[in-house]
Design a protein around this motif. Structure first.
Motif, mmCIF file in Angstrom:
data_model
loop_
_atom_site.group_PDB
_atom_site.id
_atom_site.type_symbol
_atom_site.label_atom_id
_atom_site.label_comp_id
_atom_site.label_asym_id
_atom_site.label_seq_id
_atom_site.Cartn_x
_atom_site.Cartn_y
_atom_site.Cartn_z
ATOM 1 N N ASN A 41 -7.837 -1.312 -2.780
ATOM 2 C CA ASN A 41 -6.568 -1.862 -2.279
ATOM 3 C C ASN A 41 -6.451 -1.663 -0.776
ATOM 4 O O ASN A 41 -5.344 -1.533 -0.241
ATOM 5 C CB ASN A 41 -5.388 -1.186 -2.987
ATOM 6 C CG ASN A 41 -4.113 -1.989 -2.873
ATOM 7 O OD1 ASN A 41 -4.105 -3.203 -3.047
ATOM 8 N ND2 ASN A 41 -3.009 -1.330 -2.575
ATOM 9 N N SER A 47 1.520 -0.267 -2.274
ATOM 10 C CA SER A 47 1.411 -1.427 -3.159
ATOM 11 C C SER A 47 0.378 -1.228 -4.260
ATOM 12 O O SER A 47 -0.029 -2.183 -4.914
ATOM 13 C CB SER A 47 1.054 -2.670 -2.344
ATOM 14 O OG SER A 47 -0.202 -2.508 -1.703
ATOM 15 N N GLU A 49 -1.319 -0.598 -7.726
ATOM 16 C CA GLU A 49 -0.920 -0.865 -9.107
ATOM 17 C C GLU A 49 -1.766 -0.099 -10.127
ATOM 18 O O GLU A 49 -1.360 0.024 -11.276
ATOM 19 C CB GLU A 49 -1.012 -2.373 -9.400
ATOM 20 C CG GLU A 49 -0.032 -3.203 -8.607
ATOM 21 C CD GLU A 49 -0.051 -4.663 -9.007
ATOM 22 O OE1 GLU A 49 -0.913 -5.034 -9.832
ATOM 23 O OE2 GLU A 49 0.786 -5.433 -8.502
ATOM 24 N N GLU A 50 -2.904 0.402 -9.721
ATOM 25 C CA GLU A 50 -3.781 1.141 -10.633
ATOM 26 C C GLU A 50 -4.477 2.249 -9.865
ATOM 27 O O GLU A 50 -4.965 2.038 -8.751
ATOM 28 C CB GLU A 50 -4.822 0.209 -11.258
ATOM 29 C CG GLU A 50 -5.796 0.903 -12.188
ATOM 30 C CD GLU A 50 -6.825 -0.043 -12.788
ATOM 31 O OE1 GLU A 50 -7.843 0.437 -13.294
ATOM 32 O OE2 GLU A 50 -6.587 -1.269 -12.746
ATOM 33 N N CYS A 68 3.735 5.769 -4.827
ATOM 34 C CA CYS A 68 3.158 4.589 -5.485
ATOM 35 C C CYS A 68 4.120 4.073 -6.557
ATOM 36 O O CYS A 68 3.868 4.242 -7.767
ATOM 37 C CB CYS A 68 1.797 4.910 -6.101
ATOM 38 S SG CYS A 68 0.722 5.926 -5.069
ATOM 39 N N ASP A 70 4.788 1.107 -7.514
ATOM 40 C CA ASP A 70 4.369 -0.109 -8.232
ATOM 41 C C ASP A 70 3.243 0.140 -9.228
ATOM 42 O O ASP A 70 2.646 -0.814 -9.735
ATOM 43 C CB ASP A 70 3.936 -1.192 -7.237
ATOM 44 C CG ASP A 70 5.081 -1.675 -6.374
ATOM 45 O OD1 ASP A 70 6.240 -1.548 -6.814
ATOM 46 O OD2 ASP A 70 4.829 -2.184 -5.265
ATOM 47 N N LYS A 72 1.055 0.524 -12.377
ATOM 48 C CA LYS A 72 1.104 0.023 -13.746
ATOM 49 C C LYS A 72 0.133 0.771 -14.667
ATOM 50 O O LYS A 72 0.385 0.888 -15.867
ATOM 51 C CB LYS A 72 0.773 -1.476 -13.770
ATOM 52 C CG LYS A 72 1.813 -2.348 -13.073
ATOM 53 C CD LYS A 72 1.438 -3.813 -13.183
ATOM 54 C CE LYS A 72 2.476 -4.701 -12.514
ATOM 55 N NZ LYS A 72 2.124 -6.150 -12.620
ATOM 56 N N LYS A 92 7.460 0.395 -13.544
ATOM 57 C CA LYS A 92 6.507 -0.633 -13.936
ATOM 58 C C LYS A 92 5.311 -0.085 -14.714
ATOM 59 O O LYS A 92 4.413 -0.850 -15.068
ATOM 60 C CB LYS A 92 5.993 -1.376 -12.697
ATOM 61 C CG LYS A 92 7.093 -2.058 -11.887
ATOM 62 C CD LYS A 92 6.510 -2.761 -10.668
ATOM 63 C CE LYS A 92 7.596 -3.420 -9.822
ATOM 64 N NZ LYS A 92 7.035 -4.092 -8.638
#
Length: 479
Positions: A41, A47, A49-50, A68, A70, A72, A92
């Motif tokens: 990333n 931003s 997500e993993e 973090c 965001d 998921k 999320k």
């Protein structure tokens, strides 16, 4: 039941915290660790997500719910985490993997509104009623508790299915409708059985923790003085003999540790980790003893600055004579964050810290540090440092004529440039600058022959001149 549950949580924290304090260094979740795991990333964490933080020997979940938001998918398996915490703000979050940790209670997941899968495989969850805290996670479809003590309780599967009707899979096995209906019908009886078994397990765990604390105190009281032990063993022994004794002691200690029977508990798992870490440090210390690299010198005692390139990166120093400045191009790693760079421009050299490693370059001339600037390319990641020179050079601009312009244009294709070393011929107007004409000093001979070449003959003086006397006895000179 509520009192028993609360007692378990308190007893677990007190015993576990006391065990962690036994000369251990806790592995923390740091910003640098998260950025290293966020290379896919571009090292941006806001931003992300993993993230994968497995096998890092982490002992506490922290910071990720603030840095973090965001996220998921979070992988935290195979660590030493004793408690689920600091994940409630991850709205999320869809998948949380905490397999192979030291978790004993399911808690603090109510805020994860979109949680769909929770993996707690091979932990120490004995408080089975703590699954009731997942009722608010309406999107939860998969739950893994295999390998936990609660799985040995009679009625375990029926209790979980009846408590969490939103589940579709439990321990990798699909929940059928008939199984769910049967679990609901037997729920009151099954819950009573689970509570009784849970209380028995709580008493067992309490005794285990008391035993662990007692053993730790005994070890601390019986621990010999390291200095006295070293002094006694070194008496009447050489260094080589003492080293052999030390190696035997370490091997004996390691063998005794692994042969000693113990229960599989969160404390024993943490103790194994501490022992492995201790043995590794001892081996590294013995291995590196006497082999430490001398500290690199960047500036000598006489004040002489040295060229250093510890990060081993490519660079290019350009002398921009037209703008009277030096330009340093550093091939910094593209995905490295700019916060890891520290630039220091001095009058005679420039120093750049790249992830704690020194890049230092001596400049050919003095520069102005206050007027220097640095910028970084967003495409290549290169660092460009512009350093104006102290000594300013004023050069006249040559007047360009049509002839020089055409010559420059014709030579531009062959990369030939006119330099100041080649002088140019100037055109002079003869009317303004009069001088002696030297072109007609020697009379130009005109050819008198047409066709075949004829030599010019010298003209002889006429015979009938006044001073000429003709002597008949002298033969004629020309026939």
């Amino acid at each position: 039941m509520g009192v028993a549950s609360g007692y378990l949580g308190y007893a677990h924290r007190s015993a576990f915290d006391s065990f962690q304090g036994q000369g251990a260094t806790m592995v923390r979740i740091t910003e640098n660790l998260i950025r290293q795991r966020a290379e896919h990333n571009n090292c941006e964490i806001f931003s992300l997500e993993e993230i994968s933080l497995h096998q890092q020997e982490i002992e506490r979940i922290e910071h990720i719910d603030k840095w973090c938001r965001d996220l998921k998918i979070v992988y935290l398996q195979n660590n030493l985490i004793p408690k689920i915490e600091n994940v409630g703000r991850l709205k999320k979050l869809e998948y949380l993997n905490l397999a192979l940790n030291n978790i004993e209670c399911i808690e603090n997941l109510e805020g994860c509104e979109f949680l769909q899968k929770l993996d707690l495989t091979v932990n120490f969850v004995g408080e089975l009623t703590s699954v009731e805290s997942l009722k608010l996670n309406v999107h939860l479809q998969e739950l893994y508790l295999v390998g936990n003590p609660c799985c040995d309780f009679a009625g375990y599967r029926k209790f979980v299915i009846a408590t969490l009707p939103q589940l579709k899979w439990l321990d990798g096995k699909e929940i059928t409708r008939s199984e769910w209906i049967q679990a609901l019908q037997e729920y009151p009886i099954v819950r009573q059985q689970v509570v009784e078994q849970q209380q028995t397990y709580i008493l067992k765990r309490t005794k285990e923790k008391e035993t662990v604390q007692k053993n730790l105190k005994d070890k601390e009281n019986n621990k010999p003085d390291p200095g006295q032990k070293t002094e006694n063993k070194k008496n009447n022994t050489t260094d080589e003999e003492y080293k052999g004794i030390k190696d035997i002691d370490e091997d004996e200690m390691n063998r005794k540790f692994w042969n000693e029977p113990t229960e599989y508990t969160p404390e024993s798992r943490l103790e194994v980790h501490r022992h492995i870490e201790k043995m590794r440090k001892l081996k590294d210390k013995d291995k590196n003893q006497g082999k430490q690299k001398p500290q690199r010198i960047h500036i000598t005692s006489e004040g002489r600055v040295l060229n250093v390139n510890e990060p081993k990166i490519d660079f290019l120093l350009t002398d921009d004579e037209e703008n009277n400045q030096f330009i340093l191009d550093l091939a910094v790693y593209r995905h490295m964050d700019t916060s890891l760079l520290d630039i220091d421009v001095q009058p005679t050299y420039v120093c750049v810290m790249v992830k704690g490693k020194v890049f230092q370059l001596v400049l050919p001339e003095e520069v102005k540090p206050d007027s220097s600037s640095a910028k970084r390319s967003q495409t290549t990641g290169h660092l460009l440092i512009t350093m104006p020179k102290v000594q300013e050079v004023v050069k006249p601009k040559p007047k360009s004529t049509s002839r020089t312009q055409s010559a420059t244009y014709s030579k531009s294709h062959t990369h030939v440039t006119r330099t100041t070393q080649h002088s140019e011929k100037l055109e002079v107007d003869p009317s303004k600058h009069r001088c002696v004409d030297l072109t007609n000093i020697v009379t130009e001979r005109k050819s008198v022959a047409q066709g075949p070449i004829k030599f010019h003959q010298l003209k002889l003086p006429e015979r009938n001149s006044d001073d000429f006397q003709d002597n008949p006895e002298v033969p004629a000179l020309v026939d």
